[in-house]
Write a protein that holds these residues in place. Structure first.
Motif, mmCIF file in Angstrom:
data_model
loop_
_atom_site.group_PDB
_atom_site.id
_atom_site.type_symbol
_atom_site.label_atom_id
_atom_site.label_comp_id
_atom_site.label_asym_id
_atom_site.label_seq_id
_atom_site.Cartn_x
_atom_site.Cartn_y
_atom_site.Cartn_z
ATOM 1 N N TYR A 95 0.856 -1.186 0.000
ATOM 2 C CA TYR A 95 0.000 0.000 0.000
ATOM 3 C C TYR A 95 0.893 1.237 0.000
ATOM 4 N N PRO A 96 1.488 1.556 -1.151
ATOM 5 C CA PRO A 96 2.537 2.584 -1.185
ATOM 6 C C PRO A 96 2.039 4.017 -1.016
ATOM 7 N N ASP A 97 0.752 4.265 -1.299
ATOM 8 C CA ASP A 97 0.292 5.650 -1.396
ATOM 9 C C ASP A 97 0.246 6.406 -0.075
ATOM 10 N N SER A 98 -0.037 5.734 1.011
ATOM 11 C CA SER A 98 -0.147 6.407 2.307
ATOM 12 C C SER A 98 -0.128 5.345 3.393
ATOM 13 N N GLN A 99 -0.175 5.801 4.650
ATOM 14 C CA GLN A 99 -0.402 4.818 5.705
ATOM 15 C C GLN A 99 -1.876 4.428 5.696
ATOM 16 N N VAL A 100 -2.207 3.311 6.322
ATOM 17 C CA VAL A 100 -3.601 2.894 6.473
ATOM 18 C C VAL A 100 -4.007 3.180 7.922
ATOM 19 N N ASN A 101 -5.071 3.954 8.092
ATOM 20 C CA ASN A 101 -5.505 4.357 9.436
ATOM 21 C C ASN A 101 -6.521 3.403 10.042
ATOM 22 N N ARG A 102 -7.280 2.712 9.179
ATOM 23 C CA ARG A 102 -8.365 1.883 9.679
ATOM 24 C C ARG A 102 -8.668 0.810 8.658
ATOM 25 N N LEU A 103 -9.004 -0.390 9.153
ATOM 26 C CA LEU A 103 -9.427 -1.501 8.294
ATOM 27 C C LEU A 103 -10.808 -1.956 8.735
ATOM 28 N N GLU A 104 -11.624 -2.344 7.782
ATOM 29 C CA GLU A 104 -12.944 -2.883 8.105
ATOM 30 C C GLU A 104 -13.326 -3.901 7.045
ATOM 31 N N ILE A 105 -13.923 -5.013 7.485
ATOM 32 C CA ILE A 105 -14.335 -6.089 6.578
ATOM 33 C C ILE A 105 -15.838 -5.976 6.336
ATOM 34 N N THR A 106 -16.266 -6.151 5.097
ATOM 35 C CA THR A 106 -17.700 -6.077 4.797
ATOM 36 C C THR A 106 -18.445 -7.223 5.488
ATOM 37 N N PRO A 107 -19.740 -7.016 5.801
ATOM 38 C CA PRO A 107 -20.505 -8.058 6.493
ATOM 39 C C PRO A 107 -20.491 -9.408 5.778
ATOM 40 N N ASP A 108 -20.418 -9.405 4.438
ATOM 41 C CA ASP A 108 -20.422 -10.679 3.695
ATOM 42 C C ASP A 108 -19.023 -11.282 3.540
ATOM 43 N N LYS A 109 -18.013 -10.644 4.165
ATOM 44 C CA LYS A 109 -16.620 -11.129 4.166
ATOM 45 C C LYS A 109 -15.950 -11.092 2.798
ATOM 46 N N ARG A 110 -16.533 -10.401 1.847
ATOM 47 C CA ARG A 110 -15.954 -10.402 0.494
ATOM 48 C C ARG A 110 -14.877 -9.343 0.314
ATOM 49 N N TYR A 111 -15.019 -8.228 1.040
ATOM 50 C CA TYR A 111 -14.104 -7.112 0.794
ATOM 51 C C TYR A 111 -13.514 -6.562 2.086
ATOM 52 N N LEU A 112 -12.324 -5.993 1.942
ATOM 53 C CA LEU A 112 -11.655 -5.297 3.038
ATOM 54 C C LEU A 112 -11.505 -3.832 2.635
ATOM 55 N N ALA A 113 -12.015 -2.934 3.460
ATOM 56 C CA ALA A 113 -11.841 -1.499 3.207
ATOM 57 C C ALA A 113 -10.624 -1.015 3.975
ATOM 58 N N ALA A 114 -9.763 -0.270 3.287
ATOM 59 C CA ALA A 114 -8.586 0.336 3.904
ATOM 60 C C ALA A 114 -8.723 1.845 3.806
ATOM 61 N N ALA A 115 -8.746 2.510 4.959
ATOM 62 C CA ALA A 115 -8.873 3.964 4.996
ATOM 63 C C ALA A 115 -7.484 4.574 5.065
ATOM 64 N N GLY A 116 -7.145 5.343 4.036
ATOM 65 C CA GLY A 116 -5.813 5.945 3.956
ATOM 66 C C GLY A 116 -5.879 7.454 3.901
ATOM 67 N N ASN A 117 -4.926 8.059 3.207
ATOM 68 C CA ASN A 117 -4.880 9.505 3.067
ATOM 69 C C ASN A 117 -4.724 9.864 1.595
ATOM 70 N N PRO A 118 -5.789 10.409 0.960
ATOM 71 C CA PRO A 118 -7.116 10.749 1.512
ATOM 72 C C PRO A 118 -8.214 9.806 1.018
ATOM 73 N N HIS A 119 -7.827 8.615 0.540
ATOM 74 C CA HIS A 119 -8.798 7.752 -0.131
ATOM 75 C C HIS A 119 -9.166 6.542 0.732
ATOM 76 N N ILE A 120 -10.196 5.854 0.301
ATOM 77 C CA ILE A 120 -10.571 4.555 0.871
ATOM 78 C C ILE A 120 -10.491 3.556 -0.281
ATOM 79 N N ARG A 121 -9.803 2.452 -0.050
ATOM 80 C CA ARG A 121 -9.673 1.436 -1.104
ATOM 81 C C ARG A 121 -10.357 0.152 -0.628
ATOM 82 N N LEU A 122 -11.000 -0.507 -1.567
ATOM 83 C CA LEU A 122 -11.699 -1.751 -1.270
ATOM 84 C C LEU A 122 -10.955 -2.895 -1.961
ATOM 85 N N PHE A 123 -10.518 -3.888 -1.172
ATOM 86 C CA PHE A 123 -9.780 -5.035 -1.712
ATOM 87 C C PHE A 123 -10.634 -6.289 -1.630
#
Length: 316
Positions: free
Chosen positions: A33-61
């Protein structure tokens, strides 16, 4: 019924996100995750995706694919995203940022659907179990309730003037809300039952939990009943477990060598995962207070963790 799978992920200042086998402690996937640090992680209720909150974007993996690229990027914040979470069916996502806004995103569409102005850097946002109110805490010490139905701020509280609200947590049944601040204090309110709106905060308790900062506070989940715990993770290197009945100290989890930034309960409340500046994440037994697994692999501070070991919500 098959055992639900366990998704455990951590992120670090080393610009990686790691997925772990909870039992063995083996890291089986690393996302750069080269663009920034990750401040928070959260997994979707269906376990399919991981959200990573960075600076200033949120990415879904994609949790189950091995691709390093995100499947979606959410890009309208202008500063560090400090909070991210999902509505219970996974239809939409909410976020809070140091840019002073709380936003709501439709997961299937790019761009932000709604935006609320907090006028100070937002450190924490939680969704009330009624799924219709967001509660945010900011750097100036304000707690605000955002009524998603009325599309407005329905309540404002300032427990301690000019003392940053670092973390908020709501009991699974909506009966309590706890706010933790930079002075090591937890403020507890009872949310009055029988009212549709949540604007009735009744002060219940003030807990001087730590001498240092509280970086995360978290109430135990539904399947932990009849036990109800509050976990507080601190810059003093410990996590304390409090009994919500009287707010007496049950246990102090000692083992981390540096600040403890984040914690998450297992679905039944029997275990707690923590993330620390000492580069490790740890798995603790709530019954003994001992750490039973150390997740080692990050090279710098590990600042957030996400766990989903429950069942996926059934399609209604």
């Amino acid at each position: 019924m098959s055992q639900p799978s366990v998704i455990l992920a951590t992120a670090s200042y080393d610009h990686t996100i790691r997925f772990w086998e909870a039992k063995s402690g083996r890291c089986y996937r690393t996302i750069q995750y080269p663009d920034s640090q990750v401040n928070r992680l959260e997994i979707t209720p269906d376990k399919r995706y991981l959200a990573a909150a960075g600076n200033p974007h949120i990415r879904l993996f994609d949790v189950n694919a091995n691709t390093p690229q995100p499947v979606m990027s959410y890009d309208s914040h202008t500063n560090n995203v400090m909070a991210v979470g999902f509505q219970c069916d996974g239809n939409w996502m909410y976020s809070g940022s140091e840019d002073g806004t709380v936003k709501i995103w439709d997961l299937r569409a790019p761009g932000c659907q709604r935006e609320y102005e907090s006028r100070a850097a937002v450190n924490t946002v939680v969704l009330h179990p009624n799924q219709t109110e967001l509660i945010s805490g900011d750097q100036n010490g304000n707690i605000r309730v955002w009524d998603l139905t009325a599309n407005s701020c329905s309540c404002e509280l300032v427990p301690e003037v000019d003392t940053a609200v670092r973390s908020l947590t709501v009991m699974w049944d909506g009966s309590l809300v706890v706010a933790a601040n930079n002075h090591g204090t937890c403020y507890v309110w009872r949310l009055l039952q029988g009212t549709q709106t949540m604007t009735n905060f009744e002060p219940l308790h003030k807990l001087q939990a730590h001498k240092g900062y509280i970086l995360k506070c978290l109430l135990s989940p539904e399947f932990c009943e009849p036990h109800r715990y509050l976990a507080t993770a601190s810059s003093d290197h410990t996590v304390k477990i409090w009994n919500v009945d009287g707010f007496t100290l049950e246990k102090t989890l000692i083992g981390h060598q540096r600040w403890v930034w984040d914690c998450v309960f297992s679905v039944d409340g029997a275990y707690l995962i923590t993330a620390s500046s000492d580069t490790t994440a740890r798995l603790w037994s709530m019954s003994t207070g001992e750490d039973i697994k150390v997740y080692q692999g990050h090279h710098k501070a590990t600042i957030c963790c996400a766990l989903h070991d429950g069942a996926e919500p059934t399609a209604s």
